[in-house]
Design a protein around this motif. Structure first.
Motif, PDB file in Angstrom:
ATOM      1  N   GLU A 247      28.479  29.925  41.751  1.00 53.22           N
ATOM      2  CA  GLU A 247      30.101  29.862  41.630  1.00 53.22           C
ATOM      3  C   GLU A 247      30.897  30.417  40.813  1.00 53.22           C
ATOM      4  O   GLU A 247      32.095  29.464  40.346  1.00 53.22           O
ATOM      5  N   ARG A 248      29.764  30.739  39.715  1.00 59.61           N
ATOM      6  CA  ARG A 248      30.707  30.837  38.083  1.00 59.61           C
ATOM      7  C   ARG A 248      29.600  32.160  37.648  1.00 59.61           C
ATOM      8  O   ARG A 248      28.295  31.663  37.495  1.00 59.61           O
ATOM      9  N   ALA A 249      29.762  33.290  37.318  1.00 59.36           N
ATOM     10  CA  ALA A 249      29.101  34.111  36.600  1.00 59.36           C
ATOM     11  C   ALA A 249      29.754  34.922  35.808  1.00 59.36           C
ATOM     12  O   ALA A 249      31.255  35.106  35.782  1.00 59.36           O
ATOM     13  N   GLU A 250      29.621  35.170  34.301  1.00 60.92           N
ATOM     14  CA  GLU A 250      30.180  36.113  33.658  1.00 60.92           C
ATOM     15  C   GLU A 250      29.187  36.895  32.371  1.00 60.92           C
ATOM     16  O   GLU A 250      28.580  37.058  32.384  1.00 60.92           O
ATOM     17  N   ALA A 251      29.830  37.982  32.199  1.00 58.11           N
ATOM     18  CA  ALA A 251      28.968  39.041  30.927  1.00 58.11           C
ATOM     19  C   ALA A 251      29.816  39.214  29.985  1.00 58.11           C
ATOM     20  O   ALA A 251      31.423  39.156  29.599  1.00 58.11           O
ATOM     21  N   PHE A 252      29.316  39.302  29.133  1.00 58.96           N
ATOM     22  CA  PHE A 252      30.207  39.734  27.260  1.00 58.96           C
ATOM     23  C   PHE A 252      29.797  41.355  27.365  1.00 58.96           C
ATOM     24  O   PHE A 252      28.656  41.426  27.490  1.00 58.96           O
ATOM     25  N   ILE A 253      31.259  41.739  27.359  1.00 58.33           N
ATOM     26  CA  ILE A 253      30.983  43.602  26.776  1.00 58.33           C
ATOM     27  C   ILE A 253      31.118  43.520  25.944  1.00 58.33           C
ATOM     28  O   ILE A 253      31.914  43.116  25.263  1.00 58.33           O
ATOM     29  N   MET A 254      30.930  44.493  25.407  1.00 58.38           N
ATOM     30  CA  MET A 254      31.222  45.080  24.729  1.00 58.38           C
ATOM     31  C   MET A 254      31.191  46.883  24.629  1.00 58.38           C
ATOM     32  O   MET A 254      30.751  47.601  24.686  1.00 58.38           O
ATOM     33  N   ILE A 255      32.697  47.539  24.162  1.00 62.51           N
ATOM     34  CA  ILE A 255      32.605  49.472  24.823  1.00 62.51           C
ATOM     35  C   ILE A 255      33.159  49.416  23.368  1.00 62.51           C
ATOM     36  O   ILE A 255      33.794  48.791  22.727  1.00 62.51           O
ATOM     37  N   ARG A 256      31.688  50.658  22.945  1.00 61.37           N
ATOM     38  CA  ARG A 256      31.954  50.728  21.683  1.00 61.37           C
ATOM     39  C   ARG A 256      33.237  52.767  22.052  1.00 61.37           C
ATOM     40  O   ARG A 256      32.732  53.833  22.321  1.00 61.37           O
ATOM     41  N   ALA A 257      33.782  52.409  21.282  1.00 57.72           N
ATOM     42  CA  ALA A 257      35.612  53.421  21.529  1.00 57.72           C
ATOM     43  C   ALA A 257      35.381  54.245  20.870  1.00 57.72           C
ATOM     44  O   ALA A 257      35.829  53.979  19.380  1.00 57.72           O
ATOM     45  N   SER A 258      35.664  55.573  21.411  1.00 57.70           N
ATOM     46  CA  SER A 258      35.496  56.851  20.308  1.00 57.70           C
ATOM     47  C   SER A 258      37.367  57.671  20.353  1.00 57.70           C
ATOM     48  O   SER A 258      37.089  57.811  19.400  1.00 57.70           O
ATOM     49  N   LYS A 259      37.859  57.048  20.821  1.00 64.24           N
ATOM     50  CA  LYS A 259      38.997  57.405  21.341  1.00 64.24           C
ATOM     51  C   LYS A 259      39.795  56.635  22.010  1.00 64.24           C
ATOM     52  O   LYS A 259      38.947  55.527  23.140  1.00 64.24           O
ATOM     53  N   ASP A 260      41.168  56.153  21.604  1.00 70.92           N
ATOM     54  CA  ASP A 260      42.312  55.581  22.816  1.00 70.92           C
ATOM     55  C   ASP A 260      41.354  54.269  23.002  1.00 70.92           C
ATOM     56  O   ASP A 260      41.377  54.456  24.441  1.00 70.92           O
ATOM     57  N   THR A 261      41.665  53.074  22.139  1.00 74.24           N
ATOM     58  CA  THR A 261      41.435  52.000  22.654  1.00 74.24           C
ATOM     59  C   THR A 261      42.462  50.770  23.795  1.00 74.24           C
ATOM     60  O   THR A 261      41.935  50.107  24.569  1.00 74.24           O
ATOM     61  N   ASN A 262      43.613  51.149  23.855  1.00 74.34           N
ATOM     62  CA  ASN A 262      44.837  50.955  25.004  1.00 74.34           C
ATOM     63  C   ASN A 262      43.986  51.590  26.240  1.00 74.34           C
ATOM     64  O   ASN A 262      44.387  50.821  26.656  1.00 74.34           O
ATOM     65  N   LYS A 263      43.750  52.318  26.102  1.00 76.75           N
ATOM     66  CA  LYS A 263      44.124  52.837  27.408  1.00 76.75           C
ATOM     67  C   LYS A 263      42.285  52.758  28.602  1.00 76.75           C
ATOM     68  O   LYS A 263      42.297  52.585  29.679  1.00 76.75           O
ATOM     69  N   ILE A 264      41.371  52.478  27.187  1.00 73.79           N
ATOM     70  CA  ILE A 264      40.044  51.653  27.507  1.00 73.79           C
ATOM     71  C   ILE A 264      40.317  49.965  28.102  1.00 73.79           C
ATOM     72  O   ILE A 264      40.365  49.633  29.784  1.00 73.79           O
ATOM     73  N   ILE A 265      41.322  49.659  27.257  1.00 75.92           N
ATOM     74  CA  ILE A 265      42.159  47.981  27.958  1.00 75.92           C
ATOM     75  C   ILE A 265      42.715  48.242  29.328  1.00 75.92           C
ATOM     76  O   ILE A 265      42.187  47.036  29.623  1.00 75.92           O
ATOM     77  N   ASP A 266      43.460  49.287  29.532  1.00 73.80           N
ATOM     78  CA  ASP A 266      43.857  49.902  30.866  1.00 73.80           C
ATOM     79  C   ASP A 266      43.065  49.401  31.584  1.00 73.80           C
ATOM     80  O   ASP A 266      42.861  49.394  33.006  1.00 73.80           O
ATOM     81  N   ILE A 267      41.690  50.441  31.730  1.00 76.97           N
ATOM     82  CA  ILE A 267      40.788  50.330  32.666  1.00 76.97           C
ATOM     83  C   ILE A 267      40.419  49.365  32.858  1.00 76.97           C
ATOM     84  O   ILE A 267      39.855  49.083  34.316  1.00 76.97           O
ATOM     85  N   VAL A 268      39.776  48.216  32.086  1.00 77.36           N
ATOM     86  CA  VAL A 268      39.554  46.831  32.099  1.00 77.36           C
ATOM     87  C   VAL A 268      40.076  45.937  33.134  1.00 77.36           C
ATOM     88  O   VAL A 268      39.753  45.140  34.082  1.00 77.36           O
ATOM     89  N   LYS A 269      41.050  45.625  32.626  1.00 75.56           N
ATOM     90  CA  LYS A 269      41.920  44.942  32.770  1.00 75.56           C
ATOM     91  C   LYS A 269      42.417  45.673  34.465  1.00 75.56           C
ATOM     92  O   LYS A 269      42.602  44.958  35.520  1.00 75.56           O
ATOM     93  N   SER A 270      42.199  46.436  34.544  1.00 77.18           N
ATOM     94  CA  SER A 270      42.401  47.665  36.041  1.00 77.18           C
ATOM     95  C   SER A 270      41.661  47.365  36.808  1.00 77.18           C
ATOM     96  O   SER A 270      41.602  46.775  38.603  1.00 77.18           O
ATOM     97  N   ILE A 271      40.059  46.846  36.753  1.00 74.95           N
ATOM     98  CA  ILE A 271      39.194  46.374  37.409  1.00 74.95           C
ATOM     99  C   ILE A 271      39.327  45.053  37.715  1.00 74.95           C
ATOM    100  O   ILE A 271      39.070  44.985  38.842  1.00 74.95           O
ATOM    101  N   ALA A 272      39.562  44.464  36.641  1.00 76.45           N
ATOM    102  CA  ALA A 272      39.321  42.765  37.032  1.00 76.45           C
ATOM    103  C   ALA A 272      40.786  42.695  37.982  1.00 76.45           C
ATOM    104  O   ALA A 272      41.401  41.986  38.996  1.00 76.45           O
ATOM    105  N   ALA A 273      42.105  43.121  38.198  1.00 74.45           N
ATOM    106  CA  ALA A 273      42.946  43.049  38.554  1.00 74.45           C
ATOM    107  C   ALA A 273      42.316  43.535  40.127  1.00 74.45           C
ATOM    108  O   ALA A 273      43.182  43.245  41.005  1.00 74.45           O
ATOM    109  N   GLU A 274      41.031  44.259  40.576  1.00 73.70           N
ATOM    110  CA  GLU A 274      41.118  44.391  41.993  1.00 73.70           C
ATOM    111  C   GLU A 274      40.405  43.049  42.412  1.00 73.70           C
ATOM    112  O   GLU A 274      40.258  43.206  43.792  1.00 73.70           O
TER     113      GLU A 274
END
Length: 358
Positions: A247-274
Protein backbone atom coordinates in the motif's frame (compact mmCIF):
# COMPACT_ATOMS: atom_id res chain seq x y z
CA UNK A 1 62.82 3.21 -3.41
CA UNK A 2 60.36 3.24 -0.51
CA UNK A 3 58.47 6.36 0.50
CA UNK A 4 59.95 8.13 3.52
CA UNK A 5 56.86 9.09 5.53
CA UNK A 6 58.92 10.08 8.58
CA UNK A 7 60.57 12.89 6.65
CA UNK A 8 57.11 14.47 6.36
CA UNK A 9 55.77 13.63 9.82
CA UNK A 10 58.93 14.94 11.50
CA UNK A 11 59.75 17.64 8.97
CA UNK A 12 59.08 21.38 8.84
CA UNK A 13 55.31 20.85 8.67
CA UNK A 14 55.02 18.20 11.36
CA UNK A 15 52.27 20.30 12.98
CA UNK A 16 50.19 19.84 9.82
CA UNK A 17 50.28 16.07 10.27
CA UNK A 18 49.70 16.23 14.02
CA UNK A 19 46.66 18.47 13.53
CA UNK A 20 45.32 16.32 10.71
CA UNK A 21 45.67 13.16 12.81
CA UNK A 22 43.94 14.75 15.82
CA UNK A 23 41.02 15.85 13.64
CA UNK A 24 40.63 12.46 11.97
CA UNK A 25 40.72 10.64 15.31
CA UNK A 26 37.68 12.60 16.49
CA UNK A 27 34.54 10.98 15.10
CA UNK A 28 32.34 13.68 13.58
CA UNK A 29 29.61 12.08 11.50
CA UNK A 30 27.07 14.64 10.28
CA UNK A 31 24.89 15.83 13.15
CA UNK A 32 27.46 14.91 15.80
CA UNK A 33 30.21 17.47 15.28
CA UNK A 34 30.42 19.00 18.78
CA UNK A 35 33.62 17.20 19.82
CA UNK A 36 35.62 18.12 16.74
CA UNK A 37 34.28 21.67 16.88
CA UNK A 38 35.31 22.02 20.52
CA UNK A 39 38.78 20.70 19.70
CA UNK A 40 39.19 23.21 16.85
CA UNK A 41 37.92 26.08 18.98
CA UNK A 42 40.54 25.43 21.64
CA UNK A 43 43.26 24.85 19.04
CA UNK A 44 42.58 28.14 17.26
CA UNK A 45 42.21 30.13 20.47
CA UNK A 46 45.63 28.84 21.56
CA UNK A 47 47.00 30.29 18.31
CA UNK A 48 45.54 33.69 19.16
CA UNK A 49 42.38 33.62 17.06
CA UNK A 50 39.09 35.10 18.07
CA UNK A 51 36.66 32.21 17.60
CA UNK A 52 32.93 32.67 17.24
CA UNK A 53 30.97 29.55 18.22
CA UNK A 54 27.81 29.55 16.11
CA UNK A 55 25.32 26.88 17.26
CA UNK A 56 23.45 25.30 14.34
CA UNK A 57 20.04 23.73 15.08
CA UNK A 58 19.96 19.95 14.69
CA UNK A 59 16.79 17.81 14.44
CA UNK A 60 17.67 15.58 17.38
CA UNK A 61 18.62 18.53 19.55
CA UNK A 62 22.32 17.64 19.82
CA UNK A 63 24.65 20.60 20.22
CA UNK A 64 27.08 21.39 17.42
CA UNK A 65 28.33 24.62 15.89
CA UNK A 66 30.06 26.39 13.03
CA UNK A 67 33.34 28.11 13.85
CA UNK A 68 34.28 31.52 12.48
CA UNK A 69 37.83 32.56 13.38
CA UNK A 70 40.04 35.58 12.76
CA UNK A 71 43.07 37.21 14.33
CA UNK A 72 42.43 40.18 16.59
CA UNK A 73 39.06 41.92 16.66
CA UNK A 74 38.47 42.62 12.96
CA UNK A 75 35.97 40.01 11.79
CA UNK A 76 35.41 41.56 8.34
CA UNK A 77 38.20 40.00 6.30
CA UNK A 78 39.04 40.24 2.60
CA UNK A 79 39.61 36.52 2.07
CA UNK A 80 37.81 33.57 3.62
CA UNK A 81 39.08 29.99 3.87
CA UNK A 82 36.25 27.55 4.48
CA UNK A 83 35.68 23.82 4.73
CA UNK A 84 33.44 21.37 6.60
CA UNK A 85 34.13 19.35 9.73
CA UNK A 86 31.52 16.59 9.34
CA UNK A 87 32.03 13.25 7.65
CA UNK A 88 29.88 10.47 6.24
CA UNK A 89 29.43 7.22 8.18
CA UNK A 90 30.74 4.77 9.15
CA UNK A 91 33.73 5.95 11.13
CA UNK A 92 37.05 4.12 10.86
CA UNK A 93 40.29 5.18 12.44
CA UNK A 94 43.56 6.77 11.38
CA UNK A 95 46.37 4.69 9.91
CA UNK A 96 49.42 5.19 7.69
CA UNK A 97 50.33 2.75 4.93
CA UNK A 98 53.23 3.56 2.63
CA UNK A 99 52.61 7.05 1.16
CA UNK A 100 48.97 7.36 2.26
CA UNK A 101 47.02 8.34 5.36
CA UNK A 102 43.81 6.34 5.75
CA UNK A 103 40.76 7.06 7.88
CA UNK A 104 37.32 8.61 7.75
CA UNK A 105 37.68 12.29 6.91
CA UNK A 106 41.31 12.07 5.85
CA UNK A 107 40.42 13.39 2.39
CA UNK A 108 36.89 14.70 2.95
CA UNK A 109 37.48 17.11 4.49
CA UNK A 110 39.85 17.26 7.45
CA UNK A 111 42.84 17.45 5.12
CA UNK A 112 41.53 20.81 3.91
CA UNK A 113 40.78 22.06 7.44
CA UNK A 114 44.31 21.28 8.64
CA UNK A 115 46.05 22.60 5.51
CA UNK A 116 44.09 25.87 5.56
CA UNK A 117 45.05 26.58 9.16
CA UNK A 118 48.72 25.81 8.60
CA UNK A 119 48.77 27.85 5.37
CA UNK A 120 47.34 30.89 7.10
CA UNK A 121 49.70 30.55 10.05
CA UNK A 122 52.71 30.35 7.74
CA UNK A 123 51.61 33.41 5.77
CA UNK A 124 50.96 35.40 8.92
CA UNK A 125 54.58 34.77 9.89
CA UNK A 126 56.21 35.07 6.46
CA UNK A 127 54.23 37.93 4.90
CA UNK A 128 53.10 39.87 7.96
CA UNK A 129 49.47 39.78 6.87
CA UNK A 130 47.02 42.14 8.49
CA UNK A 131 44.39 40.69 10.80
CA UNK A 132 41.72 41.89 8.39
CA UNK A 133 43.19 39.93 5.45
CA UNK A 134 42.04 36.35 6.02
CA UNK A 135 39.42 34.56 8.11
CA UNK A 136 38.46 30.92 8.67
CA UNK A 137 35.00 29.34 8.56
CA UNK A 138 34.48 25.69 9.40
CA UNK A 139 30.93 24.43 9.10
CA UNK A 140 28.84 21.41 10.05
CA UNK A 141 26.73 19.00 8.00
CA UNK A 142 27.97 19.70 4.49
CA UNK A 143 27.38 16.04 3.72
CA UNK A 144 23.60 16.30 4.22
CA UNK A 145 22.40 19.29 2.26
CA UNK A 146 24.58 22.00 3.78
CA UNK A 147 22.50 23.39 6.68
CA UNK A 148 25.69 24.55 8.40
CA UNK A 149 26.75 26.81 5.55
CA UNK A 150 23.19 27.96 4.99
CA UNK A 151 23.01 28.98 8.65
CA UNK A 152 26.32 30.82 8.40
CA UNK A 153 25.15 32.57 5.25
CA UNK A 154 22.08 33.84 7.05
CA UNK A 155 23.56 34.74 10.43
CA UNK A 156 27.26 35.69 10.11
CA UNK A 157 26.46 39.14 8.76
CA UNK A 158 29.66 39.73 6.79
CA UNK A 159 29.83 41.34 3.36
CA UNK A 160 33.53 42.21 3.16
CA UNK A 161 34.89 39.08 1.48
CA UNK A 162 36.45 39.60 -1.91
CA UNK A 163 37.44 35.94 -2.31
CA UNK A 164 36.24 32.72 -0.73
CA UNK A 165 38.42 29.60 -1.03
CA UNK A 166 36.42 26.41 -0.48
CA UNK A 167 38.23 23.25 0.52
CA UNK A 168 37.30 19.91 -1.04
CA UNK A 169 39.34 17.09 -2.64
CA UNK A 170 40.17 18.37 -6.14
CA UNK A 171 43.41 16.46 -6.84
CA UNK A 172 45.38 19.68 -6.25
CA UNK A 173 43.63 21.37 -9.18
CA UNK A 174 41.22 24.29 -9.27
CA UNK A 175 37.61 23.31 -9.77
CA UNK A 176 36.12 24.73 -12.97
CA UNK A 177 32.68 24.02 -11.61
CA UNK A 178 30.45 21.29 -10.29
CA UNK A 179 27.02 19.91 -10.95
CA UNK A 180 23.90 20.98 -9.13
CA UNK A 181 21.44 18.73 -7.34
CA UNK A 182 17.77 17.88 -7.62
CA UNK A 183 16.83 15.51 -4.80
CA UNK A 184 13.40 14.33 -3.73
CA UNK A 185 11.23 11.41 -2.71
CA UNK A 186 8.70 9.74 -4.98
CA UNK A 187 5.97 8.34 -2.71
CA UNK A 188 3.35 5.98 -4.15
CA UNK A 189 0.23 5.15 -2.17
CA UNK A 190 -1.89 2.08 -2.93
CA UNK A 191 -4.33 -0.27 -1.26
CA UNK A 192 -3.33 -3.43 0.58
CA UNK A 193 -4.87 -6.76 -0.40
CA UNK A 194 -4.08 -10.47 -0.60
CA UNK A 195 -1.49 -10.97 -3.35
CA UNK A 196 -3.57 -13.79 -4.79
CA UNK A 197 -6.27 -11.26 -5.64
CA UNK A 198 -4.40 -8.24 -7.01
CA UNK A 199 -7.61 -6.82 -8.47
CA UNK A 200 -8.74 -6.08 -4.90
CA UNK A 201 -5.82 -3.77 -4.19
CA UNK A 202 -3.67 -1.05 -5.71
CA UNK A 203 0.02 -1.93 -5.97
CA UNK A 204 2.10 1.06 -4.88
CA UNK A 205 5.35 -0.62 -5.91
CA UNK A 206 4.15 -1.05 -9.49
CA UNK A 207 3.48 2.68 -9.70
CA UNK A 208 6.87 3.54 -8.24
CA UNK A 209 8.76 1.17 -10.54
CA UNK A 210 7.00 2.58 -13.60
CA UNK A 211 7.79 6.15 -12.58
CA UNK A 212 11.43 5.36 -11.89
CA UNK A 213 11.78 3.69 -15.27
CA UNK A 214 10.41 6.78 -17.00
CA UNK A 215 12.70 9.06 -15.01
CA UNK A 216 15.81 7.00 -15.77
CA UNK A 217 14.97 7.00 -19.46
CA UNK A 218 14.14 10.69 -19.68
CA UNK A 219 16.28 13.02 -21.74
CA UNK A 220 17.86 15.31 -19.15
CA UNK A 221 19.76 18.52 -19.90
CA UNK A 222 23.50 18.18 -20.41
CA UNK A 223 26.37 20.66 -20.41
CA UNK A 224 29.36 20.86 -22.73
CA UNK A 225 31.43 21.83 -19.68
CA UNK A 226 30.03 19.65 -16.88
CA UNK A 227 28.79 16.68 -18.90
CA UNK A 228 25.64 14.58 -18.51
CA UNK A 229 23.02 14.96 -15.79
CA UNK A 230 22.85 11.64 -13.94
CA UNK A 231 20.13 9.92 -11.90
CA UNK A 232 20.77 7.86 -8.76
CA UNK A 233 17.92 6.01 -7.07
CA UNK A 234 19.60 5.80 -3.68
CA UNK A 235 16.94 4.25 -1.44
CA UNK A 236 13.83 2.20 -2.22
CA UNK A 237 11.34 1.09 0.43
CA UNK A 238 7.94 -0.52 0.14
CA UNK A 239 5.59 -3.30 1.16
CA UNK A 240 5.33 -5.46 4.26
CA UNK A 241 5.32 -9.05 2.94
CA UNK A 242 5.60 -11.04 -0.25
CA UNK A 243 1.96 -12.11 -0.09
CA UNK A 244 0.54 -8.63 0.49
CA UNK A 245 -0.17 -6.03 -2.20
CA UNK A 246 1.98 -3.07 -1.03
CA UNK A 247 0.00 0.00 0.00
CA UNK A 248 3.04 2.29 0.12
CA UNK A 249 6.34 2.47 -1.73
CA UNK A 250 8.90 5.26 -1.85
CA UNK A 251 12.25 6.08 -3.38
CA UNK A 252 14.84 8.70 -2.54
CA UNK A 253 16.36 10.05 -5.74
CA UNK A 254 19.30 12.35 -6.34
CA UNK A 255 19.94 13.84 -9.76
CA UNK A 256 23.32 15.44 -10.41
CA UNK A 257 22.28 18.30 -12.66
CA UNK A 258 24.86 19.59 -15.11
CA UNK A 259 22.49 22.19 -16.54
CA UNK A 260 19.03 23.74 -16.10
CA UNK A 261 17.78 22.40 -12.78
CA UNK A 262 14.37 23.98 -13.38
CA UNK A 263 13.86 21.89 -16.50
CA UNK A 264 14.82 18.76 -14.58
CA UNK A 265 12.30 19.65 -11.86
CA UNK A 266 9.64 20.02 -14.55
CA UNK A 267 10.45 16.52 -15.82
CA UNK A 268 10.27 15.09 -12.30
CA UNK A 269 6.89 16.75 -11.71
CA UNK A 270 5.45 15.77 -15.11
CA UNK A 271 6.20 12.09 -14.45
CA UNK A 272 4.51 12.26 -11.05
CA UNK A 273 1.48 13.93 -12.61
CA UNK A 274 0.89 10.86 -14.79
CA UNK A 275 -0.15 8.86 -11.71
CA UNK A 276 -3.05 9.60 -9.37
CA UNK A 277 -1.33 7.85 -6.49
CA UNK A 278 2.21 9.27 -6.82
CA UNK A 279 3.45 12.32 -4.89
CA UNK A 280 6.70 14.24 -4.60
CA UNK A 281 8.01 14.96 -1.11
CA UNK A 282 11.00 16.96 0.19
CA UNK A 283 12.03 18.37 -3.17
CA UNK A 284 15.30 20.29 -2.90
CA UNK A 285 17.44 21.72 -5.67
CA UNK A 286 20.69 23.59 -6.13
CA UNK A 287 21.86 24.86 -9.54
CA UNK A 288 25.19 23.97 -11.13
CA UNK A 289 28.14 26.09 -10.01
CA UNK A 290 30.81 27.78 -12.15
CA UNK A 291 34.00 28.83 -10.39
CA UNK A 292 37.15 30.86 -10.93
CA UNK A 293 40.05 28.67 -12.06
CA UNK A 294 42.39 30.83 -14.13
CA UNK A 295 45.32 31.18 -11.73
CA UNK A 296 48.98 30.80 -12.84
CA UNK A 297 50.53 27.55 -11.72
CA UNK A 298 47.29 25.59 -11.29
CA UNK A 299 45.67 22.97 -13.47
CA UNK A 300 41.87 22.76 -13.56
CA UNK A 301 39.30 20.00 -13.09
CA UNK A 302 35.57 19.51 -13.73
CA UNK A 303 33.76 17.94 -10.77
CA UNK A 304 30.61 15.86 -10.51
CA UNK A 305 30.04 16.16 -6.77
CA UNK A 306 28.22 18.92 -4.88
CA UNK A 307 29.65 21.27 -2.25
CA UNK A 308 28.72 24.13 0.07
CA UNK A 309 29.65 26.66 -2.63
CA UNK A 310 26.06 27.59 -3.61
CA UNK A 311 24.99 28.16 -0.01
CA UNK A 312 27.35 31.05 0.73
CA UNK A 313 25.96 34.04 -1.11
CA UNK A 314 27.81 37.21 -2.00
CA UNK A 315 29.60 39.16 -4.68
CA UNK A 316 32.98 37.46 -4.32
CA UNK A 317 35.34 35.26 -6.33
CA UNK A 318 35.02 31.55 -5.56
CA UNK A 319 37.83 28.99 -5.67
CA UNK A 320 37.52 25.27 -4.97
CA UNK A 321 40.74 23.44 -4.10
CA UNK A 322 42.19 20.67 -1.99
CA UNK A 323 44.35 17.56 -1.78
CA UNK A 324 43.29 14.03 -2.63
CA UNK A 325 40.62 12.56 -4.85
CA UNK A 326 36.85 12.42 -4.46
CA UNK A 327 37.08 8.91 -5.94
CA UNK A 328 38.14 7.52 -2.55
CA UNK A 329 36.02 9.80 -0.36
CA UNK A 330 33.01 8.13 1.32
CA UNK A 331 34.64 4.73 0.73
CA UNK A 332 35.98 2.08 3.10
CA UNK A 333 39.50 2.92 1.91
CA UNK A 334 39.38 6.73 2.15
CA UNK A 335 42.86 8.21 2.15
CA UNK A 336 44.94 11.27 1.35
CA UNK A 337 48.45 11.07 -0.13
CA UNK A 338 51.00 12.30 2.41
CA UNK A 339 52.85 14.46 -0.09
CA UNK A 340 49.66 16.02 -1.48
CA UNK A 341 48.57 17.06 2.00
CA UNK A 342 51.93 18.80 2.41
CA UNK A 343 51.80 20.46 -1.02
CA UNK A 344 48.21 21.64 -0.56
CA UNK A 345 49.44 24.08 2.09
CA UNK A 346 51.49 25.78 -0.61
CA UNK A 347 48.46 25.75 -2.90
CA UNK A 348 46.31 27.55 -0.34
CA UNK A 349 49.10 30.06 0.29
CA UNK A 350 49.33 30.83 -3.42
CA UNK A 351 45.57 31.29 -3.69
CA UNK A 352 45.52 33.61 -0.67
CA UNK A 353 48.36 35.74 -2.04
CA UNK A 354 46.81 35.81 -5.50
CA UNK A 355 43.51 36.95 -3.98
CA UNK A 356 45.04 39.67 -1.82
CA UNK A 357 47.07 41.01 -4.75
CA UNK A 358 43.99 41.68 -6.87
Amino acid sequence: MSFDADSYFNGPRKELYRLHKELVEIESISGDEKSVGSYLKTYLENLGYTVEWQPVPEKSGRERANLYAYKGEERNTRVLLTSHIDTVPPYFGYSVVDDRIYGRGTVDDKNCVAAMIIALEELLTEKNLKSSDVGLLFVVEEEIGGPGMQFANKHLGINSWETVIFGEPTEMKLGVGHKGIVMFNYVARGKAAHSGYPELGVNATDTLVDALYKLRHSSLPKSDLLGESTVNVGIIKGGVAGNVIPERAEAFIMIRASKDTNKIIDIVKSIAAEYENLEIEELHSVPEQLLEYDVPGFESIVLAYATDVPYLEGNFTRFLYGSGSIHVAHSDHEYVPIKELYDSVDGYKKLIEFSLAK
